[in-house]
Design an enzyme around this catalytic site. Structure first.
Site, mmCIF file in Angstrom:
data_model
loop_
_atom_site.group_PDB
_atom_site.id
_atom_site.type_symbol
_atom_site.label_atom_id
_atom_site.label_comp_id
_atom_site.label_asym_id
_atom_site.label_seq_id
_atom_site.Cartn_x
_atom_site.Cartn_y
_atom_site.Cartn_z
ATOM 1 N N LYS A 180 109.108 71.487 21.983
ATOM 2 C CA LYS A 180 109.374 70.061 21.744
ATOM 3 C C LYS A 180 108.463 69.224 22.620
ATOM 4 O O LYS A 180 107.938 69.707 23.646
ATOM 5 C CB LYS A 180 110.830 69.688 22.033
ATOM 6 C CG LYS A 180 111.336 69.979 23.466
ATOM 7 C CD LYS A 180 111.067 68.903 24.497
ATOM 8 C CE LYS A 180 111.642 69.228 25.879
ATOM 9 N NZ LYS A 180 111.053 68.492 26.978
ATOM 10 N N ASP A 192 118.613 70.866 27.210
ATOM 11 C CA ASP A 192 117.940 70.609 25.930
ATOM 12 C C ASP A 192 118.083 71.757 24.918
ATOM 13 O O ASP A 192 117.507 71.702 23.843
ATOM 14 C CB ASP A 192 116.474 70.168 26.113
ATOM 15 C CG ASP A 192 115.684 71.121 26.990
ATOM 16 O OD1 ASP A 192 116.216 72.196 27.310
ATOM 17 O OD2 ASP A 192 114.534 70.784 27.345
#
Ligand code: C5P
Length: 284
Positions: free
Chosen positions: A9, A134
């Site tokens: 990401k 995350d």
């Protein structure tokens, strides 16, 4: 068993909104899945667990997030942790690209698939959250707003007029906890949540620059070469992102990066917005 992708990401922006009683920081961040990925494969076998890693040092196996995710899955489901994992690392570690968390999420999905979807998405998200702030994002993928520790995910209604660019990977790593600590030093515990947020804004940048003179040198030498399109640090660094429609670097960008031993890598956004990942595939 097939290989599955553990995609990285970037944070299209990252606002730190204050310190929380649990020691973490309250975030407002826009996650974007990209096509840079590790690969993971699992072969069923009786316990104990086994893990091999290519492309990076294995380190202490019990500390690897694949291992920790497999143990967390076993603890939650009561199925003894076993099988052989093979991990091919391509996402640089401690770069703000979420490599370890992507591997953890892929492990949970893979084991959940292999055991007949024993856990629902909510249970997987809760399990992921215990492994890293995350990990829940990587269980959903695409583009998502992250609040709370980054684990409370919401749909993003704004527009992002890019779909890829280049990553710049400095030859150094920054430890997430150290960057957050540097950020917090001397700050009030609440921040103004109403600031305008532009793509590429990252509240952790100044802390990362203060923490690492080598990173600061790289940032100050590269940043002036990217006028007009966003150039920013992702997560807690040290990877840098250029969002661009260009398909190549200019000669001066390439030369400067090479001179600083910074690796450059084209990337594209991946995962569709509004899609929720179930099992190892994406479903609308
Ligand atoms: O959850 P994760 O292991 O990825 O976080 C690494 C470290 O980063 C935490 O131990 C914490 O020090 C810091 N962190 C934070 N606030 C967040 C996320 C991470 O302070 N929202």
């Amino acid at each position: 068993m097939n290989w599955i992708e553990c995609r990285a990401k970037i944070n299209l922006y990252l606002r730190v909104l204050g310190r929380r009683p649990d020691g973490y920081h309250e975030l407002g961040t826009l996650f974007q899945e990209i096509d840079l990925a590790d690969s993971l494969r699992w072969e069923p076998a009786p316990p104990p667990l086994a893990l091999t890693v290519a492309g990076a040092e294995l380190g202490e196996p019990h500390e690897n997030l694949v291992w920790r995710a497999a143990e967390a899955f076993a603890e939650k489901t009561g199925i003894a942790a076993g099988g052989r994992f093979h991990l091919v690392k391509r996402i640089p570690a401690a770069a703000g690209l979420g490599g370890g968390s992507a591997d953890a999420a892929a492990t949970l999905r893979l084991l959940n698939d292999a055991h007949g979807q024993m856990l629902g998405q909510e249970e997987l998200l809760a399990l992921g959250c215990r492994l890293g702030a995350d990990v829940p994002f990587f269980l959903e993928g695409g583009r998502r707003l992250g609040r709370g520790r980054g684990d409370r995910l919401e749909t993003y209604a704004g527009r992002v007029p890019w779909d890829g660019g280049f990553l710049f990977i400095p030859p150094l790593s920054l430890a997430t906890a150290a960057v957050f600590r540097a950020f917090s030093a001397g700050r009030a515990s609440t921040e103004d949540d109403s600031r305008e947020t532009r793509l590429g804004a990252n509240d952790l940048l100044q802390a990362a620059l203060a923490l690492s003179p080598s990173f600061a040198e790289i940032w100050h030498k590269l940043a002036p070469l990217f006028e007009g399109e966003p150039f920013f640090m992702t997560g807690s660094g040290a990877a840098l992102v250029w969002l661009t429609k260009s398909t190549r670097l200019t000669a001066s960008q390439a030369e400067r990066a090479q001179g600083l031993k910074v690796k450059t890598l084209p990337f594209r956004f991946s995962g569709a917005e509004g899609c929720v990942r179930t099992g190892s595939s994406l479903r609308k």
